[in-house]
Design a protein around this motif. Structure first.
Motif, mmCIF file in Angstrom:
data_model
loop_
_atom_site.group_PDB
_atom_site.id
_atom_site.type_symbol
_atom_site.label_atom_id
_atom_site.label_comp_id
_atom_site.label_asym_id
_atom_site.label_seq_id
_atom_site.Cartn_x
_atom_site.Cartn_y
_atom_site.Cartn_z
ATOM 1 N N MET A 160 54.278 29.336 30.618
ATOM 2 C CA MET A 160 54.618 30.656 30.336
ATOM 3 C C MET A 160 54.290 31.464 29.850
ATOM 4 S SD MET A 160 58.161 28.968 27.585
ATOM 5 C CE MET A 160 58.044 26.881 28.158
ATOM 6 N N ARG A 199 71.107 25.580 38.174
ATOM 7 C CA ARG A 199 69.993 24.135 38.731
ATOM 8 C C ARG A 199 69.459 24.351 40.402
ATOM 9 N NH1 ARG A 199 71.254 18.542 36.904
ATOM 10 N NH2 ARG A 199 72.738 18.764 37.990
ATOM 11 N N ARG A 214 66.640 26.721 40.935
ATOM 12 C CA ARG A 214 65.160 26.958 40.528
ATOM 13 C C ARG A 214 64.360 27.480 41.081
ATOM 14 N NH1 ARG A 214 64.754 21.977 36.620
ATOM 15 N NH2 ARG A 214 62.846 23.506 35.549
ATOM 16 N N THR A 215 64.743 26.537 42.685
ATOM 17 C CA THR A 215 63.949 26.992 43.148
ATOM 18 C C THR A 215 63.287 28.269 43.952
ATOM 19 O OG1 THR A 215 64.855 26.534 45.785
ATOM 20 C CG2 THR A 215 63.844 24.925 44.898
ATOM 21 N N SER A 250 60.199 28.052 37.420
ATOM 22 C CA SER A 250 60.601 26.835 36.231
ATOM 23 C C SER A 250 60.127 28.063 35.326
ATOM 24 C CB SER A 250 58.743 25.958 36.697
ATOM 25 O OG SER A 250 57.405 26.562 36.586
ATOM 26 N N ASP A 251 59.624 29.166 34.887
ATOM 27 C CA ASP A 251 59.617 29.893 33.648
ATOM 28 C C ASP A 251 61.312 30.291 32.899
ATOM 29 O OD1 ASP A 251 56.966 29.556 33.104
ATOM 30 O OD2 ASP A 251 56.524 31.757 34.367
ATOM 31 N N ASP A 276 65.158 28.681 22.940
ATOM 32 C CA ASP A 276 64.860 28.008 24.222
ATOM 33 C C ASP A 276 65.965 28.007 24.650
ATOM 34 O OD1 ASP A 276 63.749 26.001 23.743
ATOM 35 O OD2 ASP A 276 65.042 24.871 22.970
ATOM 36 N N LYS A 324 65.677 28.957 29.204
ATOM 37 C CA LYS A 324 64.924 27.989 29.207
ATOM 38 C C LYS A 324 65.625 26.896 30.329
ATOM 39 C CE LYS A 324 61.445 28.647 25.623
ATOM 40 N NZ LYS A 324 60.495 27.342 24.287
ATOM 41 N N THR A 325 65.409 26.443 31.619
ATOM 42 C CA THR A 325 65.665 26.160 32.796
ATOM 43 C C THR A 325 65.175 24.504 32.449
ATOM 44 O OG1 THR A 325 64.197 26.117 34.116
ATOM 45 C CG2 THR A 325 66.042 28.054 33.479
ATOM 46 N N ASP A 326 64.172 24.070 32.001
ATOM 47 C CA ASP A 326 63.882 22.389 32.108
ATOM 48 C C ASP A 326 64.961 21.707 31.771
ATOM 49 O OD1 ASP A 326 63.325 24.149 29.757
ATOM 50 O OD2 ASP A 326 62.310 22.314 28.876
ATOM 51 N N GLY A 327 65.467 21.912 30.518
ATOM 52 C CA GLY A 327 66.917 21.141 30.197
ATOM 53 C C GLY A 327 67.590 20.594 31.511
ATOM 54 N N ASP A 375 67.438 19.278 33.604
ATOM 55 C CA ASP A 375 66.926 18.410 34.598
ATOM 56 C C ASP A 375 67.186 17.381 34.024
ATOM 57 O OD1 ASP A 375 65.496 19.610 37.216
ATOM 58 O OD2 ASP A 375 63.897 19.183 35.289
#
Length: 231
Positions: free
Chosen positions: A1, A91, A94-95, A99-100, A130, A173-176, A178
């Motif tokens: 990251m 979301r 994101r592609t 992912s950072d 976050d 941060k975008t992981d949450g 999902d």
């Protein structure tokens, strides 16, 4: 990251209904303020901050925006069937963004003073945070109505409450995303997750800001820019 995010999402999909007849033939980000489209004010901030990857989501009158943005190297995230709001839109993009952590920036405001994206990058600490939101004192939020969004403690941690106003700029941060089941949702859902873990932070903008959400906001924004010598 990466410690410093290098991608930005511009939210540009809205209908601009509060602008009335001004958005009959163009999307709100293409309305001119100070001699250039609103979205170009956002792009100026992005270029000055040295951010390489730029993505915008499109829904209302997308062809107009696509024709303007594609030659400028902006990647387009189309939402053809429905507006996904800020959370769903981010979301989907994101592609294109990676992912950072990323910057996000609304396309319907103008800024003076310190570049908010540069300041966010300087204050960003992914070990503690976050998300890091750029906030405004109520007296500096030209064109905004409402009691405010957040309270800020001495360390910069946020809680909900009437006080500081969210400006439309942040690092997040975008992981949450999902874990959220809805297809159409606001980033407030993700912020609420962060609040439960004391991971939502904010800093206060040093300079001017104006929301251009209504027709009268154009004159307010141009006055702000003139007073700062930016037009």
């Amino acid at each position: 990251m990466r410690d410093r995010p290098d991608a930005v999402m511009i939210f540009a999909a809205g209908f601009g209904t509060r602008m009335g007849s001004l958005t009959q033939d163009r999307p709100k980000p293409m309305l001119e303020v100070g001699g250039q489209p609103l979205i170009d004010h956002a792009l100026d901030l992005i270029r000055a901050a040295g951010i390489k990857t730029v993505v915008a989501n499109l829904h209302f009158k997308p062809d107009v925006l696509a024709a303007h943005l594609a030659p400028k190297g902006v990647a387009l995230s189309l939402e053809p069937e429905r507006i996904l709001e800020t959370g769903g839109g981010l979301r989907q993009a994101r592609t294109l963004l990676g992912s950072d952590p990323v910057f996000t920036l609304n396309s319907d405001a103008v800024w003076t003073g310190q570049n908010p994206l540069t300041r966010l990058a300087q204050a960003w600490n992914p070990q503690e945070m976050d998300a890091l939101l750029m906030l405004l004192e109520p007296q500096d939020a030209n064109g905004h109505t409402g009691p405010g969004d957040f309270l800020r403690d001495g360390d910069g941690r946020l809680s909900r409450g009437p006080g500081l106003i969210y400006s439309g700029a942040q690092i997040i941060k975008t992981d949450g995303l999902d874990a959220i089941r809805e297809d159409v949702f606001s980033l407030n859902l993700l912020w609420d997750q962060m609040l439960t873990h004391d991971r939502l932070f904010g800093i206060v903008h040093k300079g001017g800001w104006c929301d251009v959400g209504r027709p009268e906001g154009i004159a307010l924004a141009e006055s702000l820019l003139q007073s700062a010598g930016d037009v």
